[in-house]
Design an enzyme around this catalytic site. Sequence first.
Site, mmCIF file in Angstrom:
data_model
loop_
_atom_site.group_PDB
_atom_site.id
_atom_site.type_symbol
_atom_site.label_atom_id
_atom_site.label_comp_id
_atom_site.label_asym_id
_atom_site.label_seq_id
_atom_site.Cartn_x
_atom_site.Cartn_y
_atom_site.Cartn_z
ATOM 1 N N ASP A 30 0.779 -1.205 -0.011
ATOM 2 C CA ASP A 30 0.039 -0.154 0.028
ATOM 3 C C ASP A 30 0.915 1.260 -0.054
ATOM 4 O O ASP A 30 1.772 1.413 0.699
ATOM 5 C CB ASP A 30 -1.024 -0.046 1.380
ATOM 6 N N ILE A 31 0.428 2.240 -0.921
ATOM 7 C CA ILE A 31 1.254 3.577 -1.095
ATOM 8 C C ILE A 31 1.205 4.212 0.252
ATOM 9 O O ILE A 31 2.131 5.171 0.603
ATOM 10 C CB ILE A 31 0.641 4.479 -2.220
ATOM 11 N N ASN A 87 -13.268 -2.852 2.299
ATOM 12 C CA ASN A 87 -13.983 -1.658 2.552
ATOM 13 C C ASN A 87 -14.946 -1.299 1.289
ATOM 14 O O ASN A 87 -14.778 -1.817 0.298
ATOM 15 C CB ASN A 87 -13.209 -0.177 2.587
ATOM 16 N N VAL A 96 -11.034 3.524 -3.699
ATOM 17 C CA VAL A 96 -10.608 2.755 -4.997
ATOM 18 C C VAL A 96 -11.606 1.724 -5.310
ATOM 19 O O VAL A 96 -11.815 0.667 -4.548
ATOM 20 C CB VAL A 96 -9.316 2.173 -4.864
ATOM 21 N N HIS A 100 -10.513 -4.766 -3.437
ATOM 22 C CA HIS A 100 -9.168 -5.349 -2.838
ATOM 23 C C HIS A 100 -9.141 -5.622 -1.190
ATOM 24 O O HIS A 100 -10.005 -5.036 -0.792
ATOM 25 C CB HIS A 100 -8.100 -4.114 -3.124
ATOM 26 N N HIS A 102 -7.245 -5.497 2.065
ATOM 27 C CA HIS A 102 -6.129 -5.043 3.079
ATOM 28 C C HIS A 102 -5.551 -6.185 3.759
ATOM 29 O O HIS A 102 -6.349 -6.848 4.440
ATOM 30 C CB HIS A 102 -6.513 -3.895 3.687
HETATM 31 P P1 AMP Z 1 -9.753 1.801 0.193
HETATM 32 O O1 AMP Z 1 -9.801 3.040 0.710
HETATM 33 O O2 AMP Z 1 -10.371 0.464 0.910
HETATM 34 O O3 AMP Z 1 -10.593 1.865 -1.139
HETATM 35 O O4 AMP Z 1 -8.328 1.460 -0.173
HETATM 36 C C1 AMP Z 1 -7.593 2.096 -1.032
HETATM 37 C C2 AMP Z 1 -6.085 1.805 -0.770
HETATM 38 O O5 AMP Z 1 -5.278 1.910 -1.934
HETATM 39 C C3 AMP Z 1 -5.569 2.933 0.235
HETATM 40 O O6 AMP Z 1 -5.010 2.246 1.324
HETATM 41 C C4 AMP Z 1 -4.284 3.647 -0.437
HETATM 42 O O7 AMP Z 1 -3.486 4.069 0.160
HETATM 43 C C5 AMP Z 1 -4.298 2.509 -1.669
HETATM 44 N N1 AMP Z 1 -3.765 3.008 -2.772
HETATM 45 C C6 AMP Z 1 -4.140 4.156 -3.622
HETATM 46 N N2 AMP Z 1 -3.435 4.322 -4.670
HETATM 47 C C7 AMP Z 1 -2.356 3.399 -4.673
HETATM 48 C C8 AMP Z 1 -1.070 2.887 -5.468
HETATM 49 N N3 AMP Z 1 -0.854 3.495 -6.632
HETATM 50 N N4 AMP Z 1 -0.449 1.915 -5.139
HETATM 51 C C9 AMP Z 1 -0.596 1.420 -3.873
HETATM 52 N N5 AMP Z 1 -1.604 1.690 -2.994
HETATM 53 C C10 AMP Z 1 -2.433 2.694 -3.472
#
Ligand code: AMP
Length: 114
Positions: A30-31, A87, A96, A100, A102
């Site tokens: 995760d970024i 989520n 996003v 996915h 976590h």
């Molecule tokens: P959610 O809020 O459950 O949709 O989680 C989205 C997750 O994606 C968050 O924890 C972000 O930090 C992560 N995220 C968004 N863009 C990227 C990226 N380019 N590379 C890695 N993680 C990302």
Amino acid sequence: MSECIFCKIRDGQVPAKPVHRDDVCLALEDINPQAPTHLLVIPLKHIPTVNDLTVDEREVVGHLYLTAAKLARQRGIADSGYRLVMNTHRDAGQTVFHIHLHVLGGRPMEWPPG
Ligand code: AMP
Ligand code: ZN
């Protein structure tokens, strides 16, 4: 072309730190990590939310969990414990819209979550 960030990562159009890839999913760091281990396990197929899952995709979801458990073992957090979170929509904080899982571990976590 897809506007989805995870589809772009899947297609190599956006850089990422992949830790796993197979014919069903990929996993990456995760970024914006919320724990010492914070991985995302992402199906290759674009599925916006859990609400959009179909019966045909149940093996995909099972595969995400099995992959998460394998990665947790590799990271050495399988026995200390880890949290798997998917989520869905606004109240859960989904940002996003490509499902996915976590994988969070490496520190104690509060329950219930905030
Ligand atoms: P959610 O809020 O459950 O949709 O989680 C989205 C997750 O994606 C968050 O924890 C972000 O930090 C992560 N995220 C968004 N863009 C990227 C990226 N380019 N590379 C890695 N993680 C990302
Ligand atoms: Zn996507």
